[in-house]
Scaffold this motif. Structure first.
Motif, PDB file in Angstrom:
ATOM      1  N   ARG A   1       0.831  -1.207   0.000  1.00 43.46           N
ATOM      2  CA  ARG A   1       0.000   0.000   0.000  1.00 43.46           C
ATOM      3  C   ARG A   1       0.865   1.256   0.000  1.00 43.46           C
ATOM      4  NH1 ARG A   1      -3.341  -0.743   5.226  1.00 43.46           N
ATOM      5  NH2 ARG A   1      -1.408  -1.789   5.793  1.00 43.46           N
TER       6      ARG A   1
ATOM      7  N   THR B   1      -5.493  -1.370  -4.127  1.00 42.81           N
ATOM      8  CA  THR B   1      -4.464  -1.723  -3.140  1.00 42.81           C
ATOM      9  C   THR B   1      -4.362  -0.694  -2.016  1.00 42.81           C
ATOM     10  OG1 THR B   1      -3.166  -2.849  -4.851  1.00 42.81           O
ATOM     11  CG2 THR B   1      -2.021  -2.280  -2.806  1.00 42.81           C
ATOM     12  N   SER B   2      -4.234   0.581  -2.383  1.00 44.48           N
ATOM     13  CA  SER B   2      -4.001   1.611  -1.356  1.00 44.48           C
ATOM     14  C   SER B   2      -5.153   2.598  -1.200  1.00 44.48           C
ATOM     15  CB  SER B   2      -2.726   2.389  -1.685  1.00 44.48           C
ATOM     16  OG  SER B   2      -2.934   3.255  -2.790  1.00 44.48           O
TER      17      SER B   2
ATOM     18  N   ASP C   1      -1.050   3.777   9.590  1.00 39.15           N
ATOM     19  CA  ASP C   1      -1.143   3.833   8.132  1.00 39.15           C
ATOM     20  C   ASP C   1      -1.078   5.279   7.642  1.00 39.15           C
ATOM     21  OD1 ASP C   1      -1.178   1.177   7.445  1.00 39.15           O
ATOM     22  OD2 ASP C   1      -3.352   0.990   7.495  1.00 39.15           O
TER      23      ASP C   1
ATOM     24  N   TYR D   1       1.574   6.496   5.040  1.00 36.78           N
ATOM     25  CA  TYR D   1       1.054   7.022   3.775  1.00 36.78           C
ATOM     26  C   TYR D   1       1.698   8.376   3.478  1.00 36.78           C
ATOM     27  CZ  TYR D   1      -2.717   3.841   2.298  1.00 36.78           C
ATOM     28  OH  TYR D   1      -3.433   2.772   1.810  1.00 36.78           O
TER      29      TYR D   1
END
Length: 228
Positions: free
Chosen positions: A3, A52-53, A75, A79
């Motif tokens: 991700r 996916t992300s 996350d 990210y």
């Protein structure tokens, strides 16, 4: 990990083609062409990495998702880190391309950096630029949260988000160059230094505040809809 790598790749593509269009062909493409370059980058990446992300490729979007409970703090942090790395790599590639061409140098092209005052086409003030970025980002993130909330709209989310990014750019390009994305603004400022770097805080703070407003408004309206 996949991700995070997807976010790096997506942000790299967005920054390279969006900022690249502004820096290299801005005088040819005009506002509409640059806006479409940013928007189409989102559309392309959404259908490649979206599953996916989620294809945030923007710290402001990730912040909105965090506030809405769609991702964890861990996350969110990763990210943002990978988005910024992707943006920096994208600008590094653009920097190299421009340095190898007869375009008058990197400083002359501007690398698609954002700005206010003398760096704005209309000479907008710092406060004006900050408010502009807050409003444009709020509209963009609000749209992202809405169109990705249901599986019913998942298949068109990439197109809607891309078109929304394009239309906020159409208004914002003459004002600030349009950020609505802290990673997209930070990367060229780091390479250019000077005025772009001294002004970049506006294009980090503005989008993040806009994302907070959008997320809180969305949560309020979604709660009202459920209760109704």
């Amino acid at each position: 990990m996949k991700r995070y790598v997807c976010e790096l790749i997506g942000t790299l593509v967005l920054v390279l083609f969006g900022c690249g269009s502004a820096a290299i062909a801005g005088s040819i493409l005009g506002t509409l062409g640059i806006a479409l370059a940013f928007g189409l980058s989102i559309v392309a990446m959404a259908y490649v990495i979206g599953d996916t992300s989620g294809c945030h490729i923007n710290p402001a979007v990730s912040l909105g998702c965090l506030i809405d409970g769609r991702m964890t703090v861990k996350d969110f942090i990763f990210y943002v880190i990978f988005q910024c790395i992707g943006a920096i790599i994208g600008i590094a590639i653009l920097f190299f391309m421009i340095s190898q061409a007869n375009l008058g140098g990197v400083a002359a092209t501007g690398l698609g950096a954002n700005g206010f005052g003398a760096a704005s086409s209309i000479g907008i003030s710092m406060i004006g630029a900050l408010v502009t970025e807050i409003v444009l980002t709020a509209v963009f993130v609000f749209t992202v949260l809405g169109v990705t909330a249901s599986d019913k709209t998942a298949n068109i989310a990439g197109i809607v988000i891309g078109l929304t990014l394009a239309f906020v750019h159409i208004m914002g390009i003459p004002i600030t160059g349009t950020s609505v994305n802290p990673a997209r603004s930070l990367a060229p400022a780091l390479f250019l230094g000077g005025e772009p770097l001294s002004q970049v805080w506006v294009f980090i703070v503005g989008p993040l505040v806009g994302a907070i407003i959008a997320a809180l408004l969305y949560k309020f309206l979604a709660k009202e809809a459920i209760e109704a």
